[in-house]
Motif scaffolding. Sequence first.
Motif, PDB file in Angstrom:
ATOM      1  N   LYS A   3     -36.901  -1.291   2.085  1.00 25.26           N
ATOM      2  CA  LYS A   3     -36.598  -0.318   3.135  1.00 25.26           C
ATOM      3  C   LYS A   3     -36.947   1.077   2.628  1.00 25.26           C
ATOM      4  CE  LYS A   3     -32.928   1.423   6.136  1.00 25.26           C
ATOM      5  NZ  LYS A   3     -31.495   1.329   6.521  1.00 25.26           N
ATOM      6  N   VAL A   4     -37.568   1.893   3.504  1.00 24.56           N
ATOM      7  CA  VAL A   4     -37.972   3.244   3.131  1.00 24.56           C
ATOM      8  C   VAL A   4     -37.040   4.255   3.809  1.00 24.56           C
ATOM      9  CG1 VAL A   4     -39.820   4.963   3.119  1.00 24.56           C
ATOM     10  CG2 VAL A   4     -40.370   2.527   2.852  1.00 24.56           C
ATOM     11  N   LEU A   6     -36.148   8.229   4.588  1.00 28.96           N
ATOM     12  CA  LEU A   6     -36.838   9.515   4.714  1.00 28.96           C
ATOM     13  C   LEU A   6     -35.851  10.656   4.460  1.00 28.96           C
ATOM     14  CD1 LEU A   6     -39.337  11.180   5.410  1.00 28.96           C
ATOM     15  CD2 LEU A   6     -38.743  10.930   7.829  1.00 28.96           C
ATOM     16  N   CYS A  82     -33.551   0.512  -2.076  1.00 27.66           N
ATOM     17  CA  CYS A  82     -34.425   1.207  -1.124  1.00 27.66           C
ATOM     18  C   CYS A  82     -35.397   2.125  -1.866  1.00 27.66           C
ATOM     19  CB  CYS A  82     -33.590   2.051  -0.158  1.00 27.66           C
ATOM     20  SG  CYS A  82     -32.432   1.117   0.839  1.00 27.66           S
ATOM     21  N   ALA A 129     -44.373  11.551   8.285  1.00 28.99           N
ATOM     22  CA  ALA A 129     -43.860  10.481   7.422  1.00 28.99           C
ATOM     23  C   ALA A 129     -43.009   9.500   8.225  1.00 28.99           C
ATOM     24  CB  ALA A 129     -43.048  11.074   6.278  1.00 28.99           C
ATOM     25  N   ALA A 130     -42.172  10.027   9.126  1.00 32.37           N
ATOM     26  CA  ALA A 130     -41.302   9.167   9.942  1.00 32.37           C
ATOM     27  C   ALA A 130     -42.120   8.209  10.805  1.00 32.37           C
ATOM     28  CB  ALA A 130     -40.403  10.030  10.822  1.00 32.37           C
ATOM     29  N   ARG A 132     -44.999   7.010  10.180  1.00 30.13           N
ATOM     30  CA  ARG A 132     -45.594   5.971   9.329  1.00 30.13           C
ATOM     31  C   ARG A 132     -44.553   4.962   8.859  1.00 30.13           C
ATOM     32  NH1 ARG A 132     -48.695  10.182   9.573  1.00 30.13           N
ATOM     33  NH2 ARG A 132     -50.936  10.072   9.076  1.00 30.13           N
ATOM     34  N   ILE A 133     -43.333   5.439   8.606  1.00 27.58           N
ATOM     35  CA  ILE A 133     -42.254   4.500   8.271  1.00 27.58           C
ATOM     36  C   ILE A 133     -42.016   3.547   9.440  1.00 27.58           C
ATOM     37  CG2 ILE A 133     -39.762   4.309   7.840  1.00 27.58           C
ATOM     38  CD1 ILE A 133     -39.974   6.956   6.262  1.00 27.58           C
ATOM     39  N   ALA A 139     -44.156   2.933   1.126  1.00 28.17           N
ATOM     40  CA  ALA A 139     -43.816   4.303   0.715  1.00 28.17           C
ATOM     41  C   ALA A 139     -44.955   4.965  -0.050  1.00 28.17           C
ATOM     42  CB  ALA A 139     -42.551   4.289  -0.139  1.00 28.17           C
ATOM     43  N   ILE A 142     -47.602   6.062   2.382  1.00 23.89           N
ATOM     44  CA  ILE A 142     -47.113   7.203   3.182  1.00 23.89           C
ATOM     45  C   ILE A 142     -47.215   8.479   2.370  1.00 23.89           C
ATOM     46  CG2 ILE A 142     -45.094   8.226   4.310  1.00 23.89           C
ATOM     47  CD1 ILE A 142     -44.153   5.336   4.885  1.00 23.89           C
TER      48      ILE A 142
END
Length: 283
Positions: A3-4, A6, A82, A129-130, A132-133, A139, A142
């Motif tokens: 899990k990524v 942000l 994470c 970035a959000a 792409r998540i 990660a 990104i």
Amino acid sequence: MKKVILSADSTCDLDDILKERYEVNCCPLHIILGDKQYQDGVDITPDNIYDTYQKQHILPKTSAPNLLEYMNYFKKWTDEGCEVIHLSLGSGLSSSYQNCCVAAQELGNVYPIDSCNLSTGIGLLVIEAAERIAKGMAAEQICREVNELKPKVHASFVIDNLTYLYEGGRCSALAALGANLLNIKPCIEVDNSSGKMNLGKKYMGILPKVLKHYTMDKLNGETDLKRDRIFITHSGISPENINLVRQTIEEISDFKEILVTRAGCTISSHCGPNTLGILFMSN
């Protein structure tokens, strides 16, 4: 795939609605006002700073989270397995990025990004970035792609009054007095290779007129606008001036979103009230 998470420094100046929409966590910078220390966006507001300046004639100092603070901040996620992507205030302005990098080396699974920007100039990259998540991107990829986008961010502000810059030691008394007497309102531009602020065009006249000309100058000069969104970010200004800038943007280009946010304490303490900028990206 892990899990990524942000994350960004509080200086990204995204409001609560946008933080919730894009699932952004914020690490507050420190605001030292008199003999007390506060957290940007947590227990102090720009209006508190303005009020203190009016009554006591003192301005705050700001400082980055230290290594231990960053480690404790990230650890709650890395302990759960994470990965964390964190966008910092430009390294030309703060030690945030350097401190974050050391914490990342200690913990692992943390990907620091030097935004080379400030305020919603960081916010634009946070949203990239959000997105792409949300697509399930890893990660590391990104981080690579967001770093490639940094030169495409355009961030600038018009400062109504140079008093705060002078009091903070960022311009001379003569420059501040001359600008205020002649009603000169300088445009401060962010160098998106470092995050440092440079002096741009100097406008003269009443604020509404200046804001309209500034907005036209910035947008008419761009031939390859990314029209997803544009920020109007201000340090406390009248709704009439915000609407004037919004209408000027709408006359020039068809952005899908015009987002209005108020700058936090870190930015506001340097620029003072009635500062406004438009922040956007090119393709």
